[in-house]
Design a protein around this motif. Structure first.
Motif, short mmCIF file in Angstrom:
data_model
loop_
_atom_site.label_atom_id
_atom_site.label_comp_id
_atom_site.label_asym_id
_atom_site.label_seq_id
_atom_site.Cartn_x
_atom_site.Cartn_y
_atom_site.Cartn_z
N VAL A 175 -3.13 9.95 -5.27
CA VAL A 175 -2.83 11.28 -5.74
C VAL A 175 -3.13 11.28 -7.09
O VAL A 175 -3.67 12.34 -7.56
CB VAL A 175 -1.36 11.53 -5.61
CG1 VAL A 175 -0.81 12.75 -6.41
CG2 VAL A 175 -0.95 11.58 -4.07
N THR A 234 2.67 15.42 2.15
CA THR A 234 3.42 14.54 1.40
C THR A 234 2.54 13.26 0.93
O THR A 234 1.87 12.70 2.02
CB THR A 234 4.67 14.07 2.29
OG1 THR A 234 5.24 15.37 2.61
CG2 THR A 234 5.45 13.01 1.36
N GLU A 235 2.42 12.76 -0.17
CA GLU A 235 1.46 11.67 -0.41
C GLU A 235 2.26 10.21 -0.16
O GLU A 235 1.60 9.53 -0.65
CB GLU A 235 1.36 12.06 -1.91
CG GLU A 235 2.10 11.78 -3.20
CD GLU A 235 3.15 12.93 -3.43
OE1 GLU A 235 4.08 12.81 -4.20
OE2 GLU A 235 2.72 13.99 -2.80
N GLY A 236 3.52 10.18 -0.22
CA GLY A 236 4.18 8.91 0.14
C GLY A 236 4.78 8.64 -1.34
O GLY A 236 4.42 9.09 -2.22
N SER A 237 5.52 7.29 -1.26
CA SER A 237 6.18 7.06 -2.67
C SER A 237 5.73 5.65 -2.95
O SER A 237 6.02 4.89 -3.97
CB SER A 237 7.78 6.97 -2.17
OG SER A 237 7.83 6.17 -1.11
N TRP A 295 0.14 2.63 -3.40
CA TRP A 295 -1.30 3.08 -2.73
C TRP A 295 -1.30 4.68 -2.74
O TRP A 295 -2.20 5.27 -3.25
CB TRP A 295 -1.68 2.54 -1.56
CG TRP A 295 -1.96 1.00 -1.83
CD1 TRP A 295 -1.20 0.06 -1.51
CD2 TRP A 295 -2.84 0.57 -2.67
NE1 TRP A 295 -1.75 -1.09 -1.76
CE2 TRP A 295 -2.70 -0.87 -2.68
CE3 TRP A 295 -4.07 1.00 -3.40
CZ2 TRP A 295 -3.47 -1.93 -3.33
CZ3 TRP A 295 -4.75 -0.01 -4.03
CH2 TRP A 295 -4.56 -1.27 -4.06
N GLY A 296 -0.26 5.23 -2.40
CA GLY A 296 0.04 6.76 -2.32
C GLY A 296 -0.03 7.41 -3.46
O GLY A 296 -0.90 8.25 -3.69
N GLN A 297 0.69 6.81 -4.52
CA GLN A 297 0.76 7.48 -5.70
C GLN A 297 -0.76 7.28 -6.55
O GLN A 297 -1.02 8.01 -7.28
CB GLN A 297 1.92 6.89 -6.64
CG GLN A 297 3.23 6.99 -6.23
CD GLN A 297 3.95 6.26 -6.89
OE1 GLN A 297 3.82 5.40 -7.56
NE2 GLN A 297 5.58 6.57 -6.69
#
Length: 83
Positions: free
Chosen positions: A63, A52-55, A58-60
């Protein structure tokens, strides 16, 4: 606001990917498209491996950069075969 956010995120991701990968700098429009499509590709790859990349931003961004790097590598492999 969502479209503007996506365009800015795509531009940043495409620029970062083009700086990381050789042969990736093709112009601002190309980098933006690369970053946007890279976000989709990166999200798909991450879902395949169960991460799970997060929302958050920075996570987006991570990815999208990883997806754009994958696209640059594929593009470089295809164009080198044609020569």
């Amino acid at each position: 606001m969502g479209l503007i956010y996506s365009l800015i995120l795509g531009l940043i991701a495409g620029l970062l990917a083009s700086w990381i990968m050789p042969g990736g700098a093709k112009g601002i429009i190309w980098n933006t498209i690369l970053g946007l499509v890279g976000g989709v590709v990166g999200g798909w790859v991450f879902s395949l491996i169960g991460v799970t990349e997060g929302s958050g931003f920075w996570g987006q961004l991570v990815v999208a950069v990883i997806g754009a790097i994958i696209l640059i590598a594929i593009y470089n492999a295809i164009t080198k075969r044609k020569r």
